[in-house]
Structures are given as structure tokens and as C-alpha cells.
Design a protein around this motif. Structure first.
Motif, PDB file in Angstrom:
ATOM      1  N   MET A  32      12.560  -6.496   7.777  1.00 44.02           N
ATOM      2  CA  MET A  32      11.559  -5.381   8.035  1.00 44.02           C
ATOM      3  C   MET A  32      10.969  -4.589   7.172  1.00 44.02           C
ATOM      4  SD  MET A  32      12.655  -4.971  12.068  1.00 44.02           S
ATOM      5  CE  MET A  32      11.140  -3.899  12.440  1.00 44.02           C
ATOM      6  N   GLY A  33      11.675  -4.444   5.824  1.00 42.49           N
ATOM      7  CA  GLY A  33      10.951  -3.588   4.959  1.00 42.49           C
ATOM      8  C   GLY A  33       9.419  -3.799   4.482  1.00 42.49           C
ATOM      9  N   PHE A  34       8.996  -2.754   3.936  1.00 40.27           N
ATOM     10  CA  PHE A  34       7.770  -2.788   3.176  1.00 40.27           C
ATOM     11  C   PHE A  34       7.931  -3.001   1.945  1.00 40.27           C
ATOM     12  CE2 PHE A  34       5.960  -2.320   7.228  1.00 40.27           C
ATOM     13  CZ  PHE A  34       6.323  -1.176   7.677  1.00 40.27           C
ATOM     14  N   ALA A  35       7.036  -3.945   1.093  1.00 35.26           N
ATOM     15  CA  ALA A  35       6.997  -3.928  -0.132  1.00 35.26           C
ATOM     16  C   ALA A  35       6.341  -2.592  -0.739  1.00 35.26           C
ATOM     17  CB  ALA A  35       6.346  -5.129  -0.630  1.00 35.26           C
ATOM     18  N   MET A  36       6.720  -2.114  -1.587  1.00 37.98           N
ATOM     19  CA  MET A  36       5.962  -1.077  -2.404  1.00 37.98           C
ATOM     20  C   MET A  36       5.025  -1.405  -3.824  1.00 37.98           C
ATOM     21  SD  MET A  36       7.347   1.783  -1.144  1.00 37.98           S
ATOM     22  CE  MET A  36       6.950   0.829   0.571  1.00 37.98           C
ATOM     23  N   HIS A  37       4.058  -0.604  -3.731  1.00 41.00           N
ATOM     24  CA  HIS A  37       3.004  -0.812  -4.805  1.00 41.00           C
ATOM     25  C   HIS A  37       3.486  -0.273  -6.105  1.00 41.00           C
ATOM     26  CE1 HIS A  37      -0.330  -2.453  -2.106  1.00 41.00           C
ATOM     27  NE2 HIS A  37       0.344  -1.916  -1.590  1.00 41.00           N
ATOM     28  N   ARG A  38       4.428   0.750  -6.164  1.00 41.99           N
ATOM     29  CA  ARG A  38       4.717   1.391  -7.475  1.00 41.99           C
ATOM     30  C   ARG A  38       6.125   1.342  -7.402  1.00 41.99           C
ATOM     31  NH1 ARG A  38       0.226   5.490  -8.705  1.00 41.99           N
ATOM     32  NH2 ARG A  38       1.992   6.638  -9.980  1.00 41.99           N
ATOM     33  N   THR A  39       6.839   1.908  -8.445  1.00 41.92           N
ATOM     34  CA  THR A  39       8.399   2.131  -8.328  1.00 41.92           C
ATOM     35  C   THR A  39       8.404   3.723  -8.391  1.00 41.92           C
ATOM     36  OG1 THR A  39       8.418   2.121 -10.817  1.00 41.92           O
ATOM     37  CG2 THR A  39       8.945  -0.038  -9.673  1.00 41.92           C
ATOM     38  N   ASP A  40       7.637   4.430  -8.622  1.00 38.94           N
ATOM     39  CA  ASP A  40       7.916   6.007  -8.655  1.00 38.94           C
ATOM     40  C   ASP A  40       7.554   6.501  -7.186  1.00 38.94           C
ATOM     41  OD1 ASP A  40       4.958   6.891 -10.513  1.00 38.94           O
ATOM     42  OD2 ASP A  40       5.394   5.754  -8.698  1.00 38.94           O
ATOM     43  N   LEU A  41       7.408   6.028  -6.318  1.00 42.20           N
ATOM     44  CA  LEU A  41       7.412   6.530  -5.162  1.00 42.20           C
ATOM     45  C   LEU A  41       8.432   7.301  -4.393  1.00 42.20           C
ATOM     46  CD1 LEU A  41       5.342   3.586  -3.372  1.00 42.20           C
ATOM     47  CD2 LEU A  41       4.247   5.727  -4.143  1.00 42.20           C
ATOM     48  N   PRO A  42       8.132   8.354  -3.668  1.00 47.26           N
ATOM     49  CA  PRO A  42       9.485   9.027  -3.287  1.00 47.26           C
ATOM     50  C   PRO A  42       9.843   8.387  -1.879  1.00 47.26           C
ATOM     51  CG  PRO A  42       7.536  10.064  -2.159  1.00 47.26           C
ATOM     52  CD  PRO A  42       6.960   9.098  -3.307  1.00 47.26           C
ATOM     53  N   VAL A  43      11.396   8.806  -1.954  1.00 51.65           N
ATOM     54  CA  VAL A  43      12.082   8.336  -0.497  1.00 51.65           C
ATOM     55  C   VAL A  43      11.957   9.511   0.383  1.00 51.65           C
ATOM     56  CG1 VAL A  43      13.897   7.037  -1.822  1.00 51.65           C
ATOM     57  CG2 VAL A  43      14.346   9.554  -1.158  1.00 51.65           C
ATOM     58  N   ILE A  44      11.746   8.789   1.703  1.00 48.41           N
ATOM     59  CA  ILE A  44      11.484   9.801   2.808  1.00 48.41           C
ATOM     60  C   ILE A  44      12.719   9.787   3.501  1.00 48.41           C
ATOM     61  CG2 ILE A  44       8.887   9.630   2.393  1.00 48.41           C
ATOM     62  CD1 ILE A  44       8.794   7.701   4.721  1.00 48.41           C
ATOM     63  N   LYS A  45      12.440  10.584   4.725  1.00 51.50           N
ATOM     64  CA  LYS A  45      13.516  10.645   5.826  1.00 51.50           C
ATOM     65  C   LYS A  45      14.159   9.581   6.300  1.00 51.50           C
ATOM     66  CE  LYS A  45      12.454  15.274   7.251  1.00 51.50           C
ATOM     67  NZ  LYS A  45      12.064  16.174   8.253  1.00 51.50           N
ATOM     68  N   THR A  46      13.056   8.289   6.449  1.00 51.51           N
ATOM     69  CA  THR A  46      13.573   7.153   7.222  1.00 51.51           C
ATOM     70  C   THR A  46      13.905   6.082   6.195  1.00 51.51           C
ATOM     71  OG1 THR A  46      11.098   6.408   7.049  1.00 51.51           O
ATOM     72  CG2 THR A  46      12.052   7.598   9.354  1.00 51.51           C
ATOM     73  N   THR A  47      13.699   6.331   4.895  1.00 49.43           N
ATOM     74  CA  THR A  47      14.211   5.052   3.981  1.00 49.43           C
ATOM     75  C   THR A  47      15.615   5.207   3.936  1.00 49.43           C
ATOM     76  OG1 THR A  47      12.621   6.130   2.434  1.00 49.43           O
ATOM     77  CG2 THR A  47      14.145   4.527   1.576  1.00 49.43           C
ATOM     78  N   ASN A  48      16.231   4.036   4.664  1.00 43.87           N
ATOM     79  CA  ASN A  48      17.585   3.585   4.492  1.00 43.87           C
ATOM     80  C   ASN A  48      18.037   2.772   3.515  1.00 43.87           C
ATOM     81  OD1 ASN A  48      15.940   1.468   5.381  1.00 43.87           O
ATOM     82  ND2 ASN A  48      17.228   1.323   7.426  1.00 43.87           N
ATOM     83  N   CYS A  49      17.124   1.897   2.684  1.00 46.80           N
ATOM     84  CA  CYS A  49      17.471   0.953   1.620  1.00 46.80           C
ATOM     85  C   CYS A  49      16.346   0.951   0.701  1.00 46.80           C
ATOM     86  CB  CYS A  49      17.886  -0.135   2.326  1.00 46.80           C
ATOM     87  SG  CYS A  49      18.431  -1.557   1.144  1.00 46.80           S
ATOM     88  N   ILE A  50      16.836   0.920  -0.707  1.00 48.02           N
ATOM     89  CA  ILE A  50      15.807   0.210  -1.614  1.00 48.02           C
ATOM     90  C   ILE A  50      16.257  -1.115  -1.896  1.00 48.02           C
ATOM     91  CG2 ILE A  50      14.914   0.908  -4.034  1.00 48.02           C
ATOM     92  CD1 ILE A  50      14.153   3.235  -1.927  1.00 48.02           C
TER      93      ILE A  50
END
Lengths: 184, 357, 525
Positions: free
Chosen positions: C336-354
Motif C-alpha cells: 500500500m505504499g506510495f512511490a516517491m518522486h524524489r529521494t530528499d522528501l521528508p518523513v512525516i508522522k505517518t511514515t512507517n517504512c522507507i
């Protein structure tokens, strides 16, 4: 032989009376087809279809005076919806009526506006706020992007700005049609 | 940075169409092996002809439709269609019967409607029905068991016969072919004999049958030889259910409804109606229930819908077998229910989580 | 005591990939030089900034306040200076930007004031909820729903069961597992606070049976509480989905479009529970969370206690990965994760995994074949929908039929796409369909509004015209009346004049006659 003729005639008479009765008793007032067509149109009231508004265009379609592919703001979706409603084949948009453009909003350049109220009189949905010699401004939520305010402005201070996407208006794109990828 | 931004899920499971079709083919092998053992090499030759025709014709049609060939050809669905069709026609059918049937099934019944996934009717059955109607003589020339008949063809003779219709010098067509058990039973029942009488006549042991020059075609449960073949298909079918290639609903519904209606009529009058077991183990019912009716593209979509679909097929099979013009009726039953599938899908939706019904 | 468990339809068993990141203990992410804090990290209204560029903030200081009821405040994860407030790229599938506050950390990590509560039981549930709200706690399981609202049952509801969701069914993610292994007392303490806030009767902690160490740890920590039951549930995706878990543990189905609150059940994540512990017992607002960094893009997969706002590429580097070599970076799990467009995006409160995939170890792209109507998707759907029909309706643009087939009940878990033998990206079709339906609904409302305004305007113009016409007519009538009146007056004046003339004439005549008479008299003498 005679009895057959007699019985069929009586039957025809009886059914005809029934139909006539139903036609009068259950008659539908008004012309719902025009309402249904109008409900599918985008209500921009821009006049690009060569009719003064969406309702006249809807009436013209219902009376078979106009074709279903004359509405640029409605775009493909509207043409298909009309085709579905009227059981016809959809066609591409008639280029004489205009082209499909992105949704845009009118914005008045306040530095240039002279307060002449000509645009206020032109706007079909009263989306411009202002009075004589007072600053005019477009209410963004009500603007339909019909561009009818552009010609009357004597100082050409109205611009059409594309509505950008932000987090709230973004939506997932449709997956590519399989034929574009590999199969089907 | 150039990152892939595809949507979730980012992993896919091991399932693929090729895997499904491969498993179906594997499941068919026991039944096919029994068939060849009992009825000779004709089936193997027919299957080869059918598969070759199917792959070639599919490749040509895909090229003509300007679609990529490799993914479609390698998904195995054409191979399955060809095999099922070859199983449905008599083992010594001439090669052109097989070729025409396969061509019709692949090109017209499948690709004309849009290819894999878009056909409303089961392609193998369409091919079979077209052949049955167009070439009734070739399609009803079934042969008896090798072990029972004096006359049977070995591999080379089968090959020769299939391609050139030339029989070995000592054999005539009449001597070679014989009606199937189902056909025989139906004919006799229609003539007014009871089942017991037919069995008495035809369930003879080898000695007596040789004396009367009639082949004993009824085995212990169904048609002799056919019981084994159907048993082989049953094994394959159960394995498919275990591997979750097909659902249990359709086979259960087909067999269940057929048994039920046969049982009802059997109990009502067991002289003039065959027993349910006979129905189950003769003809192609097991093949039909597990392999033909479960064709996912043409079957119903929801679980309850599938039960209804299968039940309809079972009932139709019995009706056509008993009172229709054809001795075996899987194809017609399946095609008729294919027509009803959209309505079934509309009315039999499953209850959704959180809704009360 | 083993509790009876129910089952839900479908579900899949993807390969777990848990071992890679559970080999190491929870580490501490390095303090980054810059922290980017999006203002919208939760469900509800975005927070409003309380600081300005150039302000110096301390760790734990509130820098944005909650805006409205459904919202949450944001706190500075470390001490430093506010570098900027504006639109910056955020971790969102669209790749767009949104308002963020950027903090340049000063490296000192100095705390502001922290108010720990000695005995939470002395506080009323509503006071507790306020504290939880002020701590900025949102659901850390992935949804980000403000926790204080969840812990508010309302006046009339009795919460029978509080469920602590330690299931963590998605592959690769192990942050909850490690939290339960290493800090079980925090989890239990938070649970007790939540229970007090809800006045719930019973608590169930659900853990999947692939986490034996976590089960042992939590069991030991929960021993003293007889109202807590620790339950092992079978490993199945998506067991951790709230509605499905409620069914498995209680046998009841949450009504569609409803909340589990309506059947007397509330469920929170173990991470949220630990955050509640920190907020109440240690006075620390939500500033950091445990994040699993895993995948083929990092050599040392592990869990890191990370400050909110840390850039993802920093985490990748800390786990011996090279952000430049990544082919795909997913925030969340593979299902269910979302693919990110860049690698320097910040983690937010709901980020449980990279989850990072190395460029050369990307999973193979399988070709998309047409749907063969096999029904595997229907068998796998935990919501018992008909994904096949939804797919066909979406493709043929019959979105109202898709809506009738309960499209909006779809939880986008990805089970259907996972099992599809034709590799059709089903979830993308449903996401597109939902977005399209909302947009069309909005457009229809706008068109209706435009039509009403247009018709009103037409009416107004007609009315004005009518009024104008009436007034003109009145004016014309009025002037006509004036003319008549004038004519009358004129006639009267003329008549009067005539009479005067006549009278004068007569008078003149008499005078002349008298004069003649006088003359006569005069001559006679």
C-alpha cells in the motif's frame, strides 16, 4: 371470415380508445428531454455553440436543429453523455465551435481596471463583483471560464489563468490503456 | 533522480495466465493417458494437429490485428482450447475436421470477439458445435475400445487414416466405428427397451459378446473404458481445485444438479432412466464439469452466480441427453448457459463486508 | 486462554521480508542539518504556523497549531531556527508541493519545557484527550487520524473493547515489531491511558503469529493487568486493516461508511500507544517515530528512531545505501505504499517504512494481459467486493455502476492486483475511478450553481426591463395627463379672457353711449 374482421376491428377500436385515454390521462407536461439535455451541459453559458446560453442549445438539440458536438467546454465527456442519452453515435467536437481547452478562470488586473462595469454586464453568472468607478474583481468560485468578459473590457485587463493543481484537486491518473503497454 | 513512480502494490504475486493454463494442461494428462490407452493413438494425433493449428492461427490473427504475439501465444490459452476441442471430437476424425474446428474456435469464437478475455462463448464448444452441425457423419463415428474390438488401428494406421482416410485393407468403416454407450442407451431407451434389458444385452462378457458379435460397452459404472477416462479427469479436476486454479462452485454445481435430477428420475422410474452414476461416468460430464464449464472467461463471476451457472448446466445436460436430439450435450448446455451469464452476474452479487445484504 | 477468532474473506500471503530489518536493534537516526515539516501530516485541516522565519525554537515547542476540530498541532523536533515557511515538495503520490516549515537545526537538540503527568488517572478523560491533542498525536499506523478524536467516544457510546493493533501485516515493515520487543512497558502504559480516556472495559492486543519475541515481551508486560488480553492472530495480509481486525477479534463487522465506534470498539496502533505514553508520562509531544528502512537499496536494513522531518535520503545513507543508485523509493510497504518522486522528501508522522529498490534489482515488469475473468481477485478481496466488475465498469466509464457495486468500500489494500494472473493494476483503476467520481460530482454541483445564477440573472434582467417599460409608460401617461390639464387650463384661461373681452366691450359701449348722452345734454343747454 366476417367474424374475424369484426373481432379484429373491435379489438383495434378498443385498444385505440385505451391508448387515446392513456395519452390524455398520463400526458407529461413540459419537455423533459430539454431538461435532461440541459442537465448534461456544463452551464458555462459561453455561447460558443452559437446559441445564447446552454438552455437554448439544449432546446435546439431536442428539436434536432443542432448537433451534439458543438460544446467545447463540455468536451468529449459531454458529447458522449449526449450521445448516450439520445441514442446516437458520438462524434468529435466540431472545430468551428472552438477547441477543448483546460479549465481556466478569469482574473482582473487591478492595476489596469478603470471601473467601467462593462464586464459585469457581460458576465452570464454574475461572477464579477464591483460597481461604477469601484474596483472590479472576479469571484473565482463562481467563474465558469466562459470568456464573455474579455471582449467588452476597454483596457484589456482580464486574463484567463489556468487553474493549477494542488494537493486538494489532484487525482490519480487513469492507468494506461493496455494496448499502449503491451497487450489487448 | 529518475525514480519509478508506479502505483501500489509494488509486488505482484506469482500467479500468471501461463501458470494457470499450464496447470490445466497438466490436470488433463491423466484423463488423456487413459483415453489413449483405451481408444488408441487417434487422440494424440488429433491433439497435435489441433495445437499446431491453434498456435499458428492465433499468431496469424494477432499479427493481422497488430497486437504483440509473444505474450498472447505464451499464455497457453490457445493450447488449452485446442486440447479440449480435440478431446471432444472422435479420435479418428479426419485431419481437416480438427483443423476447421480449431480454426473456427480460435479465429471466430475467440479473436473476432476481441481475443483473450473478451469472448462470451466457450471457444472449444463453439468449434465442436459447428463441427457437429456441419459434419454429422464424421462427428458421430466413434470407435469401440481397443481391447474389445478385433479391429483397431495402431499408431501408423491411425496416422494414415486421419490424414488420408485410407483404412488398412481388411477393415471397413462399419466394422471400425460404433456408437458410444450414451448413444446406445439413448437409442434403445427410445425404442422402448428398459435399462435392464439394454444392460443385459450389452453388458455381456467377452465370450458371449463375441458370439453375438456385439461389443459389451457397459462397464461396472458407466460405459466401459469411459469410466477410467472420467476417473482420470476427476483426479485432474480435484487437483485443480486444490491448487486454486478453478473454484469448487462450478464442478460441484454441475455434478450436483445433474446427479440430483438424474436421481429424481431414476427413483421415479428406474427402468427407463439411467442411474445417476451412469450419467456421471459416461460421456464427457467430468471433463465438462471440471475443464469446460470452468473456463473463467465465459463463466459467471460471483460465487453464488457460479453455483447457479453450474446448476443450470447440469439440468440442461440431463434434459438434452434425455429428450434432446443429441446423445451428449455438454457443449450445448455450456453454450446456452454462457448466454445467460450476464443476467446471472447482474442478480447474484456477493454481500459486501459491512453491508447487511 | 485462547480467544475464539473469526475469519474474513480472502487475503494473501506475500513473502514477509521481515528478517532483514529485525536483525538489528532500534537505532537512532542522526540529527539532520535541516528538518522539513509539512503542515498537513494528518487527516483533517492543515495546521497553522505560529512562528515566523528567523524565530529560534526549542525542541518540543509548538510551531503550528491545530486548525479546527479535526486537526493536529506540529512541534519542532529539534532546537534550531526557522529557515523558511512556504511550499516545498512533500511525500505525496502526486509529487506536488505544499506548505512546510523548515528548521535549520543548531545541533544542540535542546528541550523546551516538558510537563509530565504524575498520575494520569486523576485527570478527567476530556483533560487527557486535550493533552493528547496538544501533543500532536495522530494515528501512527499509517492513516494519521488525530488520536484525541478517536479516543472520544461521545456521550452515548460505551466502548466495550479497546484493541491495540500490533498486527503489522505488510511485508518489510517491522517498526511495530521492534517497538513491542524493546519497549513493551511504554506500549502497555499508553494503552492504560487510552483505556482511561475511553473508559473502555476490556483491552485486546493483537499480534501476528510471526512475531514470537514481541508476543513474549508484551505478554510479560501485560501480565499484571487482568483486563488486557494478548491474542495471537494468524499471519495474513491485510489482517492489520482496522475493520478486518475488528471482525477477526470480535466477529462483528463495522458497518460500511461507519466507524468501529458504532459497535463499541476502538482500535489504535501500538506506535500511537507508545507516543501517548511519552506525551503523558514524559511530557514529550510527538517529535519522532520508529521507521523501518529496508529493501534492496540499503545494505543494512534496520529500524531507526527518526525525527519527523528528516529527509529520506539521509536515512538511506545511514543504512549503507546510496540514494543516487535507487530505482524506486517507496514510503510505506510494498502493498500500500506510495512511490516517491524524489529521494530528499521528508518523513512525516505517518511514515512507517522507507522501502528502497536498487536500480539494478528492480522487480521485473510483467506485461499486462486482458482480464480472463478468473475471479482470483474476488476470492482475495477482504471486503468481498467484485473487483473484476469494478475494473470493467471503470474501463468502460460506467462509473455510476461502479459506485453501485460499492466502489467506495474498497480499502485499496492491493490483494486483487497481487493475485491477478494478467497483472492488471487494479488498484490504480479504483483510485482513478474514485477521484473521477468526486471530480464529476464537484463539477455537477458547480454547473448547477452556475445555472442557478444564470437563471436568476436572466430573471433580474427581465424584471428590470419590465419595470423600465412600466415606468416609461407611466411617464408617457403622466405627460399626457399634464398636456390635458394644460389644455383645460388654457381653455379656461381663454374662456376667462373671452369673458373679460366681452365685459370690456360692453363696458366700453356703455361708456360711449353715456358720453353721447352727456354730449347731448351738454348741447341742449
Amino acid at each position: 371470415m366476417l367474424s374475424a374482421i369484426l373481432s379484429l376491428s373491435l379489438l383495434a377500436l378498443g385498444l385505440g380508445l385505451l391508448l387515446g385515454f392513456a395519452a390524455i390521462r398520463f400526458k407529461v407536461e413540459g419537455d423533459p428531454l430539454v431538461d435532461k439535455i440541459d442537465a448534461l451541459l456544463p452551464q458555462t453559458q459561453c455561447g460558443q455553440c452559437s446559441y445564447p446560453g446552454c438552455r437554448p442549445y439544449a432546446t435546439a438539440i431536442a428539436n434536432d436543429e443542432a448537433d451534439i458536438n458543438q460544446c467545447p467546454p463540455g468536451g468529449e465527456a459531454t458529447i458522449h453523455a449526449l450521445a448516450d442519452l439520445l441514442d446516437r453515435d458520438p462524434k468529435p467536437l466540431n472545430p468551428e465551435n472552438g477547441e477543448v481547452k483546460e479549465k481556466m478562470l478569469a482574473v482582473i488586473d487591478e492595476q489596469t481596471c478603470i471601473g467601467c462595469t462593462l464586464c459585469i454586464q457581460a458576465c452570464p453568472v454574475d461572477a464579477i463583483l464591483g460597481a461604477a468607478k469601484q474596483m472590479h474583481t472576479v469571484i473565482a468560485d463562481e467563474c465558469t471560464g466562459c470568456e464573455l468578459c474579455l471582449p467588452p473590457c476597454p483596457v484589456d485587463c482580464i486574463d484567463m489563468v489556468v487553474i493549477g493543481q494542488d494537493i486538494l484537486t489532484w487525482k490519480w491518473p487513469a492507468p494506461p490503456e493496455p494496448s499502449e503497454e503491451t497487450a489487448s | 533522480m529518475d525514480l519509478h513512480t508506479t502505483t501500489s502494490p509494488h509486488n505482484t504475486g506469482p500467479n500468471s495466465v501461463t501458470l494457470l493454463m499450464l496447470r490445466v494442461i497438466i490436470a488433463l494428462i491423466p484423463g488423456i493417458a487413459a483415453y489413449i490407452w483405451f481408444f488408441g493413438w487417434g487422440l494424440a494425433i488429433n491433439i497435435s494437429i489441433a495445437i499446431t493449428t491453434a498456435l499458428l492461427s492465433e499468431a496469424l490473427v494477432l499479427k493481422w490485428r497488430q497486437r504483440p504475439i509473444k505474450p498472447f501465444l505464451s499464455d497457453g490459452s490457445a493450447v488449452v482450447t485446442a486440447t479440449l476441442l480435440a478431446l471432444a471430437i472422435p479420435p479418428l476424425a479426419p485431419w481437416w475436421v480438427t483443423v476447421i474446428g480449431t480454426l473456427f474456435a480460435i479465429v471466430i469464437a475467440k479473436h473476432l470477439y476481441g481475443g483473450l478475455g473478451f469472448n462470451p462463448f466457450n471457444p472449444a464448444m463453439i468449434g465442436y458445435v459447428m463441427l457437429l452441425i456441419s459434419f454429422p457423419r464424421e462427428m458421430t463415428s466413434w470407435i469401440p475400445l481397443i481391447s474389445l474390438s478385433d479391429i483397431s488401428l495402431n499408431f501408423k494406421e491411425s496416422l494414415v487414416y486421419i490424414f488420408t482416410q485410407q483404412l488398412p485393407p481388411s477393415v471397413t468403416l462399419d466394422a471400425l466405428t460404433e456408437a458410444t454407450p450414451l448413444d446406445t442407451l439413448k437409442t434403445h431407451l427410445n425404442m422402448g427397451n428398459t435399462v435392464a434389458e439394454v444392460r443385459a444385452q450389452l453388458g455381456l462378457d467377452e465370450e458371449t459378446s463375441r458370439l453375438l458379435s456385439v461389443t459389451p460397452i457397459f462397464g461396472d459404472v458407466g460405459g466401459k473404458g469411459w469410466e477410467w477416462i472420467n476417473g482420470g479427469f476427476l483426479l485432474g479436476g480435484l487437483w485443480l481445485i486444490y491448487k486454486k486454479v478453478i473454484g469448487w462452485q462450478i464442478p460441484l454445481a454441475v455434478i450436483g444438479s445433474l446427479s440430483t435430477i438424474a436421481l429424481l428420475f431414476f427413483l421415479f422410474d428406474n427402468d427407463h432412466n439411467a442411474s445417476p452414476l451412469f450419467h456421471l461416468f459416461s460421456g464427457a460430464i467430468i471433463l465438462g464439469a471440471f475443464f469446460i464449464a470452468t473456463d473463467p472467461v465465459t463463466a459467471a463471476a460471483s460465487p453464488r452466480g457460479r453455483l447457479v451457472y453450474g446448476a443450470g448446466i447440469g439440468v440442461l445436460i440431463y434434459v438434452i441427453r434425455s429428450w434432446g436430439g443429441y446423445p451428449d450435450s455438454i457443449a450445448f448446455a455450456v453454450l446456452l448457459m454462457n448466454m445467460v451469464v450476464p443476467i446471472i452476474d447482474h442478480y447474484f452479487k456477493p454481500r459486501v463486508f459491512g453491508h447487511r445484504n | 486462554m485462547s480467544r475464539r477468532l473469526w475469519r474474513f474473506n480472502g487475503g494473501v500471503h506475500p513473502s514477509q521480508h521481515k528478517y532483514e530489518s529485525t536483525r538489528n536493534a532500534i537505532g537512532q537516526a542522526l540529527l539532520p542539518k535541516q528538518l522539513t515539516l509539512p503542515l498537513h501530516q494528518h487527516i483533517g485541516e492543515p495546521a497553522e504556523p505560529l512562528v515566523q522565519v528567523g524565530d529560534h525554537v526549542l525542541k518540543g515547542q509548538q510551531i503550528a497549531r491545530a486548525n479546527g476540530y479535526v486537526s493536529a498541532p506540529i512541534h519542532a523536533p529539534s532546537s534550531g531556527t526557522i529557515a523558511a515557511i512556504g511550499e516545498y515538495p512533500i511525500p505525496h503520490p502526486s509529487g506536488l508541493s505544499a506548505d512546510c516549515i523548515i528548521i535549520d537545526t543548531d545541533g544542540e537538540d535542546r528541550w523546551g519545557e516538558r510537563l509530565a503527568i504524575a498520575d494520569y488517572k486523576e485527570l478527567s478523560p476530556s483533560a487527557l484527550r486535550n493533552l493528547i491533542r496538544e501533543a500532536g498525536i495522530v494515528g501512527l499506523g499509517g492513516a494519521g487520524f488525530p488520536s484525541y478524536i478517536k479516543l472520544n467516544p461521545g456521550h452515548d457510546k460505551v466502548i466495550k473493547t479497546l484493541i491495540l493493533n500490533g498486527v503489522e501485516c505488510e511485508p518489510y515493515i517491522t517498526c511495530d515489531d521492534m517497538l513491542m520487543r524493546e519497549r513493551p512497558e511504554q506500549v502497555i502504559a499508553g494503552l492504560n491511558v487510552a483505556r482511561h480516556a475511553l473508559q473502555a472495559e476490556q483491552c485486546i492486543i493483537a499480534i501476528e503469529n510471526n512475531k514470537p519475541e514481541a508476543w513474549d515481551a508484551i505478554n510479560a508486560a501485560a501480565q499484571d493487568y487482568d483486563y488486557i488480553e494478548v491474542v495471537r492472530v494468524p499471519t495474513l495480509y491485510p489482517q492489520g486493516s482496522e475493520k478486518q481486525l475488528v471482525k477477526v477479534l470480535t466477529g462483528k463487522e463495522v458497518p460500511s461508511n461507519g466507524l468501529s465506534l458504532q459497535i463499541g470498539v476502538v482500535s489504535i496502533n501500538v506506535g500511537t500507544s507508545a507516543a501517548i505514553y511519552r506525551a503523558i508520562f514524559e511530557g514529550e509531544p510527538l517529535l519522532s517515530r520508529i521507521i523501518t528502512v529496508s529493501g534492496s537499496g540499503v545494505d543494512t536494513a534496520r529500524n531507526l528512531e527518526t525525527l519527523i522531518g528528516t529527509a529520506m535520503d539521509e536515512l538511506v545513507r545511514q543504512c549503507d545505501g546510496d540514494p543516487e543508485q535507487l530505482g524506486k523509493l517507496i514510503m510505506g510497504g510494498p502493498m500500500m505504499g506510495f512511490a516517491m518522486h524524489r529521494t530528499d522528501l521528508p518523513v512525516i508522522k505517518t511514515t512507517n517504512c522507507i522501502l528502497s529498490h536498487h536500480r539494478e534489482q528492480m522487480p521485473k515488469q510483467k506485461p499486462v494481459l486482458p482480464c480472463i475473468r478468473c475471479g482470483a481477485c474476488m476470492d482475495a478481496c477482504p471486503v468481498e467486493l467484485l473487483p473484476q466488475q469494478l475494473y470493467w465498469f471503470t474501463r468502460s466509464d460506467e462509473l455510476d455502476k461502479a459506485q453501485d457495486h460499492d466502489l467506495f468500500d474498497c480499502i485499496e489494500c492491493g490483494c486483487c492486483s497481487y493475485v491477478c494472473p494478467s497483472n492488471i493494476p487494479l488498484v490504480q483503476y479504483y483510485r482513478y475511478a474514485k477521484g473521477e467520481i468526486w471530480i464529476r460530482e464537484r463539477e455537477r454541483e458547480k454547473a448547477e450553481q452556475a445555472r442557478k445564477r444564470f437563471e436568476f440573472r436572466q430573471d433580474r434582467i427581465e424584471r428590470r426591463k419590465a419595470e423600465h417599460g412600466a415606468r416609461r409608460k407611466q411617464k408617457q401617461d403622466g405627460s399626457k395627463k399634464r398636456d390635458d390639464k394644460r389644455a383645460e387650463i388654457q381653455a379656461a384661461v381663454e374662456r376667462a379672457q373671452q369673458r373679460r373681452d366681452q365685459a370690456m366691450q360692453q363696458a366700453g359701449q356703455r361708456q360711449t353711449e353715456r358720453k353721447q348722452g352727456d354730449d347731448k345734454d351738454n348741447t341742449l343747454q
